[in-house]
Write a protein that holds these residues in place. Structure first.
Motif, PDB file in Angstrom:
ATOM      1  N   ALA A 192       0.726  -1.227  -0.045  1.00  0.00           N
ATOM      2  CA  ALA A 192       0.068   0.026  -0.010  1.00  0.00           C
ATOM      3  C   ALA A 192       1.098   1.264   0.002  1.00  0.00           C
ATOM      4  O   ALA A 192       0.577   2.302  -0.617  1.00  0.00           O
ATOM      5  N   TYR A 223      -5.579   1.488   3.284  1.00  0.00           N
ATOM      6  CA  TYR A 223      -5.951   2.180   2.029  1.00  0.00           C
ATOM      7  C   TYR A 223      -5.550   3.658   2.250  1.00  0.00           C
ATOM      8  O   TYR A 223      -4.969   4.009   3.222  1.00  0.00           O
ATOM      9  N   ALA A 266      -7.726   0.549  -1.672  1.00  0.00           N
ATOM     10  CA  ALA A 266      -7.754  -0.317  -0.938  1.00  0.00           C
ATOM     11  C   ALA A 266      -6.628  -1.293  -1.467  1.00  0.00           C
ATOM     12  O   ALA A 266      -6.756  -1.734  -2.453  1.00  0.00           O
ATOM     13  N   CYS A 267      -6.135  -1.875  -0.406  1.00  0.00           N
ATOM     14  CA  CYS A 267      -5.008  -3.000  -1.050  1.00  0.00           C
ATOM     15  C   CYS A 267      -5.127  -4.232  -0.161  1.00  0.00           C
ATOM     16  O   CYS A 267      -5.558  -4.419   1.018  1.00  0.00           O
ATOM     17  N   ASN A 292      -9.864  -0.052  -6.489  1.00  0.00           N
ATOM     18  CA  ASN A 292     -10.046   1.396  -6.447  1.00  0.00           C
ATOM     19  C   ASN A 292     -11.501   1.843  -6.416  1.00  0.00           C
ATOM     20  O   ASN A 292     -12.256   1.209  -7.128  1.00  0.00           O
ATOM     21  N   GLU A 303     -16.222   1.282   2.261  1.00  0.00           N
ATOM     22  CA  GLU A 303     -15.486   0.491   3.444  1.00  0.00           C
ATOM     23  C   GLU A 303     -15.879  -0.675   3.645  1.00  0.00           C
ATOM     24  O   GLU A 303     -15.225  -2.037   3.664  1.00  0.00           O
ATOM     25  N   ALA A 305     -15.000  -2.932   0.526  1.00  0.00           N
ATOM     26  CA  ALA A 305     -13.725  -3.390   0.685  1.00  0.00           C
ATOM     27  C   ALA A 305     -13.577  -4.604   1.801  1.00  0.00           C
ATOM     28  O   ALA A 305     -12.902  -5.629   1.506  1.00  0.00           O
TER      29      ALA A 305
END
Length: 167
Positions: free
Chosen positions: A90, A114, A131-132, A143, A159, A162
């Motif tokens: 990240a 993120y 976010a990774c 993304n 969120e 994710a």
């Protein structure tokens, strides 16, 4: 006659009410593509052109979710160690794209790193949450983007989505 008109009006109003809220209540749906899985609202659609992403989805008219897979071996040339953790990835993604690694944080209650950023495209300002995630042999950058004006009102959704990601 007046009573019949009143009943018909009441039935029509109820039918309209049900139709409006039935469309709003679309349930969530899991989307899977190329080793990536995410749960999005039922009105989401897979985009036919992913613009270089591994998977891309449109939610409503103004939200895009796009994921890209990057193999660990391809990231070695950027200095990412073979044993790197997702936070290292990240920070690398943020820095390679001109942002600070200090801007990387985690989604509350998770270990999902993120960072947030903005860009202007054709005169419109967009805001994003990147976010990774880490898989066995790759990292994923997901993304979540929308217009700047809408971002604060959908960040909690970003969120939530994710948290549903599986790689």
């Amino acid at each position: 006659m007046k009573k019949t008109t009143k009943i018909i009006s009441l039935v029509m109003a109820f039918a309209l009410f049900v139709a409006v809220f039935a469309g709003c209540g679309s349930s969530d749906k899991e989307f899977s593509s190329n080793g990536f899985s995410i749960t999005l609202p039922g009105n989401a659609k897979e985009m036919s052109e992913s613009l270089g992403y591994t998977a891309a989805y449109q939610v409503g008219g103004d939200i895009v979710v796009a994921a890209i897979e990057e193999s660990k071996s391809s990231l070695a040339s950027l200095g990412l160690a073979e044993d790197a953790v997702v936070l290292d990835y990240a920070v690398l993604v943020a820095e390679v794209n001109g942002y600070s690694g200090d801007d990387v944080t985690t989604i509350s209650g998770t270990e999902i790193p993120y960072f947030e950023y903005t860009s202007t495209v054709s005169g419109v300002e967009y805001s994003y949450m990147g976010a990774c995630f880490k898989a066995d042999d790759a990292f994923w950058f997901v993304n979540f983007g929308t217009t700047k004006e809408k971002y604060d009102s959908v960040k909690a959704d970003f969120e939530k989505w994710a948290k549903s990601v599986k790689v």
